[in-house]
Design a protein around this motif. Structure first.
Motif, PDB file in Angstrom:
ATOM      1  N   GLU A  26      62.401  24.696  52.814  1.00 53.00           N
ATOM      2  CA  GLU A  26      62.409  26.078  53.302  1.00 53.00           C
ATOM      3  C   GLU A  26      63.137  27.009  52.341  1.00 53.00           C
ATOM      4  O   GLU A  26      62.636  28.097  52.029  1.00 53.00           O
ATOM      5  N   THR A  27      64.309  26.602  51.838  1.00 57.64           N
ATOM      6  CA  THR A  27      65.044  27.473  50.917  1.00 57.64           C
ATOM      7  C   THR A  27      64.306  27.608  49.584  1.00 57.64           C
ATOM      8  O   THR A  27      64.323  28.670  48.981  1.00 57.64           O
ATOM      9  N   ARG A  29      60.988  27.521  49.189  1.00 58.95           N
ATOM     10  CA  ARG A  29      59.873  28.440  49.433  1.00 58.95           C
ATOM     11  C   ARG A  29      60.381  29.881  49.507  1.00 58.95           C
ATOM     12  O   ARG A  29      59.763  30.793  48.956  1.00 58.95           O
ATOM     13  N   TRP A  30      61.502  30.074  50.181  1.00 56.47           N
ATOM     14  CA  TRP A  30      62.083  31.414  50.304  1.00 56.47           C
ATOM     15  C   TRP A  30      62.474  31.942  48.929  1.00 56.47           C
ATOM     16  O   TRP A  30      62.200  33.079  48.591  1.00 56.47           O
TER      17      TRP A  30
END
Length: 107
Positions: A26-27, A29-30
């Protein structure tokens, strides 16, 4: 536009410090999304400058103006890649240089 670019650069730097070290999908992709926004905004900004700003400057500045610009450009050294690398960038400079030449060839 330069204020927006500065804001995006600070956001990207803060993301590196605060979130990317967590190393989750998630981090990542962010962060990639932030980096893409930063790159795309810079590309758009540079295209606008090439289309609108630089042609106007080319026709508006006198020979003396251009000499003053050249004098100023000659005094500014790139803090990361220039001859006088700032202390705060030395380790990053070393890392980038080593990543381009991991075997140390030509050093």
């Amino acid at each position: 536009n330069h204020e927006i670019l500065g804001l995006l650069a600070r956001r990207l730097a803060r993301a590196l410090v605060d979130h990317l070290l967590q190393d989750t999908d998630e981090t990542r992709r962010w962060f990639v999304s932030l980096a893409n926004d930063f790159v795309n905004t810079n590309r758009h900004h540079m295209a606008e400058e090439e289309k609108n700003f630089f042609p106007l400057v080319r026709t508006s500045l006198s020979e003396n103006d251009w000499m003053a610009v050249n004098d100023r450009i000659g005094r500014d050294d790139d803090p990361l890649f220039g001859a006088l690398v700032e202390t705060r960038f030395k380790s990053l400079h070393r890392y980038l240089a080593d990543s381009q030449n991991p075997a140390g060839l030509g050093s």
